[in-house]
Motif scaffolding. Structure first.
Motif, PDB file in Angstrom:
ATOM      1  N   ALA A 163       0.812  -1.223   0.000  1.00 41.22           N
ATOM      2  CA  ALA A 163       0.000   0.000   0.000  1.00 41.22           C
ATOM      3  C   ALA A 163       0.844   1.272   0.000  1.00 41.22           C
ATOM      4  O   ALA A 163       0.363   2.345   0.364  1.00 41.22           O
ATOM      5  CB  ALA A 163      -0.927  -0.002   1.215  1.00 41.22           C
ATOM      6  N   LEU A 164       2.088   1.155  -0.431  1.00 40.46           N
ATOM      7  CA  LEU A 164       2.989   2.300  -0.342  1.00 40.46           C
ATOM      8  C   LEU A 164       2.520   3.505  -1.157  1.00 40.46           C
ATOM      9  O   LEU A 164       2.714   4.648  -0.760  1.00 40.46           O
ATOM     10  CB  LEU A 164       4.393   1.887  -0.782  1.00 40.46           C
ATOM     11  N   LYS A 165       1.883   3.223  -2.304  1.00 40.51           N
ATOM     12  CA  LYS A 165       1.385   4.318  -3.127  1.00 40.51           C
ATOM     13  C   LYS A 165       0.418   5.191  -2.315  1.00 40.51           C
ATOM     14  O   LYS A 165       0.472   6.415  -2.375  1.00 40.51           O
ATOM     15  CB  LYS A 165       0.680   3.751  -4.365  1.00 40.51           C
ATOM     16  N   HIS A 166      -0.435   4.528  -1.555  1.00 39.86           N
ATOM     17  CA  HIS A 166      -1.439   5.268  -0.783  1.00 39.86           C
ATOM     18  C   HIS A 166      -0.818   6.007   0.389  1.00 39.86           C
ATOM     19  O   HIS A 166      -1.100   7.178   0.629  1.00 39.86           O
ATOM     20  CB  HIS A 166      -2.548   4.316  -0.332  1.00 39.86           C
ATOM     21  N   TRP A 172       3.201  13.064   1.018  1.00 41.66           N
ATOM     22  CA  TRP A 172       3.257  14.156   0.051  1.00 41.66           C
ATOM     23  C   TRP A 172       2.378  15.332   0.476  1.00 41.66           C
ATOM     24  O   TRP A 172       2.812  16.474   0.508  1.00 41.66           O
ATOM     25  CB  TRP A 172       2.803  13.639  -1.318  1.00 41.66           C
ATOM     26  N   TYR A 173       1.130  15.036   0.804  1.00 39.51           N
ATOM     27  CA  TYR A 173       0.158  16.096   1.087  1.00 39.51           C
ATOM     28  C   TYR A 173       0.208  16.613   2.530  1.00 39.51           C
ATOM     29  O   TYR A 173      -0.539  17.523   2.881  1.00 39.51           O
ATOM     30  CB  TYR A 173      -1.255  15.620   0.737  1.00 39.51           C
ATOM     31  N   THR A 174       1.063  16.019   3.374  1.00 36.12           N
ATOM     32  CA  THR A 174       1.250  16.590   4.718  1.00 36.12           C
ATOM     33  C   THR A 174       2.699  17.043   4.867  1.00 36.12           C
ATOM     34  O   THR A 174       2.998  18.229   4.763  1.00 36.12           O
ATOM     35  CB  THR A 174       0.860  15.597   5.839  1.00 36.12           C
ATOM     36  N   VAL A 175       3.607  16.104   5.047  1.00 37.69           N
ATOM     37  CA  VAL A 175       5.017  16.431   5.312  1.00 37.69           C
ATOM     38  C   VAL A 175       5.603  17.343   4.231  1.00 37.69           C
ATOM     39  O   VAL A 175       6.302  18.302   4.533  1.00 37.69           O
ATOM     40  CB  VAL A 175       5.852  15.138   5.425  1.00 37.69           C
ATOM     41  N   MET A 220      -5.324   9.820   0.578  1.00 37.37           N
ATOM     42  CA  MET A 220      -4.621   8.608   0.139  1.00 37.37           C
ATOM     43  C   MET A 220      -5.099   8.102  -1.225  1.00 37.37           C
ATOM     44  O   MET A 220      -4.491   7.209  -1.801  1.00 37.37           O
ATOM     45  CB  MET A 220      -4.705   7.519   1.210  1.00 37.37           C
ATOM     46  N   ARG A 221      -6.172   8.682  -1.722  1.00 39.36           N
ATOM     47  CA  ARG A 221      -6.650   8.314  -3.060  1.00 39.36           C
ATOM     48  C   ARG A 221      -6.243   9.337  -4.126  1.00 39.36           C
ATOM     49  O   ARG A 221      -6.539   9.151  -5.310  1.00 39.36           O
ATOM     50  CB  ARG A 221      -8.179   8.200  -3.043  1.00 39.36           C
ATOM     51  N   THR A 222      -5.624  10.430  -3.721  1.00 42.71           N
ATOM     52  CA  THR A 222      -5.429  11.550  -4.644  1.00 42.71           C
ATOM     53  C   THR A 222      -4.038  11.568  -5.290  1.00 42.71           C
ATOM     54  O   THR A 222      -3.025  11.581  -4.603  1.00 42.71           O
ATOM     55  CB  THR A 222      -5.667  12.894  -3.912  1.00 42.71           C
ATOM     56  N   ASP A 223      -4.029  11.616  -6.621  1.00 36.99           N
ATOM     57  CA  ASP A 223      -2.777  11.735  -7.381  1.00 36.99           C
ATOM     58  C   ASP A 223      -2.086  13.063  -7.056  1.00 36.99           C
ATOM     59  O   ASP A 223      -2.737  13.997  -6.586  1.00 36.99           O
ATOM     60  CB  ASP A 223      -3.081  11.747  -8.887  1.00 36.99           C
ATOM     61  N   TYR A 224      -0.824  13.138  -7.359  1.00 32.95           N
ATOM     62  CA  TYR A 224      -0.113  14.416  -7.196  1.00 32.95           C
ATOM     63  C   TYR A 224       0.913  14.585  -8.303  1.00 32.95           C
ATOM     64  O   TYR A 224       1.253  13.639  -9.008  1.00 32.95           O
ATOM     65  CB  TYR A 224       0.544  14.514  -5.818  1.00 32.95           C
ATOM     66  N   ARG A 225       1.396  15.799  -8.445  1.00 31.72           N
ATOM     67  CA  ARG A 225       2.425  16.043  -9.455  1.00 31.72           C
ATOM     68  C   ARG A 225       3.745  16.362  -8.777  1.00 31.72           C
ATOM     69  O   ARG A 225       3.782  16.989  -7.720  1.00 31.72           O
ATOM     70  CB  ARG A 225       1.989  17.138 -10.406  1.00 31.72           C
ATOM     71  N   ILE A 226       4.824  15.941  -9.424  1.00 30.22           N
ATOM     72  CA  ILE A 226       6.143  16.158  -8.819  1.00 30.22           C
ATOM     73  C   ILE A 226       6.944  17.190  -9.598  1.00 30.22           C
ATOM     74  O   ILE A 226       8.055  17.523  -9.221  1.00 30.22           O
ATOM     75  CB  ILE A 226       6.956  14.842  -8.751  1.00 30.22           C
ATOM     76  N   GLN A 261     -11.202   1.340  -4.717  1.00 33.58           N
ATOM     77  CA  GLN A 261     -11.795   2.540  -5.298  1.00 33.58           C
ATOM     78  C   GLN A 261     -10.829   3.155  -6.306  1.00 33.58           C
ATOM     79  O   GLN A 261      -9.624   2.954  -6.210  1.00 33.58           O
ATOM     80  CB  GLN A 261     -12.084   3.562  -4.184  1.00 33.58           C
ATOM     81  N   PRO A 262     -11.382   3.924  -7.256  1.00 32.49           N
ATOM     82  CA  PRO A 262     -10.478   4.562  -8.233  1.00 32.49           C
ATOM     83  C   PRO A 262      -9.662   5.681  -7.579  1.00 32.49           C
ATOM     84  O   PRO A 262     -10.092   6.267  -6.593  1.00 32.49           O
ATOM     85  CB  PRO A 262     -11.435   5.148  -9.274  1.00 32.49           C
TER      86      PRO A 262
END
Ligand code: PHE
Ligand code: FE
Length: 288
Positions: A163-166, A172-175, A220-226, A261-262
């Motif tokens: 589950a590392l992706k999640h 990403w969205y906190t730290v 944990m379901r949301t994509d992000y950009r790097i 879920q997607p």
């Protein structure tokens, strides 16, 4: 930064079995120290009124304003007294389990190199300015210090559960890119923002990105950009609330749920979101 890819599968020559290397502080050139000072001065001017109280307090307590690239041993001594964390040097990216093991033992792994003078605004690989200026002040906060230690343990668990992706999205969205609602207004605490002069303005002031209330499963379901400024920022009400939602929650059933879920596309807003700012996404669109 989040550990997404790694090149090596064993420690390179000169590194210990736990992948650490000496910081080699004496080897920094005057130009390298000057690069730190330039970056520091720029951010120090920008951050009051923008960075969270916890971050600004940490910056002060750790005396990061002293000139030059901090010596990790001296920095660790101060940090150890405050929250029991240390800063150790590694050669760039390390394998996920190594990264998590250090973190679970309150050792923050940092790159020891500094960006070149022509890279003041952007570098791809996290350097000592991002890692130390961006991350370490938050480690002086007792609540955030507990959060990151628990994250390290959670990382190894996520590895086992596939589950590392999640979990990585939570980092990403906190730290890296977190915002917090303080009584005086929104503030930044994510290291990727506080170590970037352009994004520390963009994240708070630009009409382009969405700013959405933090929800663990949603994040944990949301994509992000790097590769550019974020299109979404998630806002926590307090570090205590973040701790409750994560440290005191068993993620195993959540992973099962969200894996069925997607993924949520980067800029999408859901009917269930608490929207703080609905972004125009004009910046992202202007970049094609
Ligand atoms: N509580 C999470 C789990 O059960 C671990 C975790 C703690 C994750 C803190 C992130 C932050 O896996
Ligand atoms: Fe980082």
């Amino acid at each position: 930064m989040a550990q997404e890819t790694h090149v090596l599968d064993r420690p390179p020559e000169g590194a210990s079995a736990d992948w650490t290397i000496p910081q080699n502080w004496d080897a920094y050139t005057p130009e390298e120290h000057a690069t730190w000072d330039t970056l520091f001065a720029r951010q120090a001017k920008l951050l009051p009124g923008r960075a969270s109280n916890a971050y600004l307090k940490g910056l002060e307590a750790l005396r990061l304003s002293e000139s030059g690239i901090p010596n990790f041993e001296e920095l660790s001594e101060r940090l150890m007294k405050l929250t029991g964390w240390q800063v150790i040097a590694v050669p760039g990216l390390v394998p996920d389990d190594v990264f998590f093991d250090h973190m679970a033992n309150r050792r923050f792994v940092a790159g020891n190199f500094i960006r070149r003078p022509d890279q003041l605004d952007y570098i791809q690989e996290p350097d000592v300015f991002h890692d130390v200026f961006g991350h370490v002040p938050m480690l002086a906060d007792p609540v955030f210090a507990d959060y990151l230690e628990a994250y390290g343990r959670g990382g190894n668990r996520a590895l086992e559960l596939g589950a590392l992706k999640h979990l990585g999205r939570l980092y990403w969205y906190t730290v890296e890119f977190g915002l917090i609602a303080e009584p005086e207004g929104l503030r930044i605490y994510g290291s990727g923002i506080v170590s970037s002069s352009a994004e520390s303005i963009f994240a708070l002031d630009d009409p382009s990105p969405n700013r959405i209330g933090f929800d663990l499963k949603r994040v944990m379901r949301t994509d992000y950009r790097i590769d550019d400024f974020q299109q979404n920022y998630f806002v926590i009400p307090s570090f205590e609330a973040l701790l409750r939602a994560t440290v005191e929650t068993d993620f195993a059933p959540l992973y099962g749920e969200i894996m069925a879920q997607p993924d949520i596309p980067i800029a999408e807003i859901l009917p269930t979101d608490t929207v703080i700012t609905r972004g125009t996404q004009a910046y992202a669109r202007s970049k094609g």
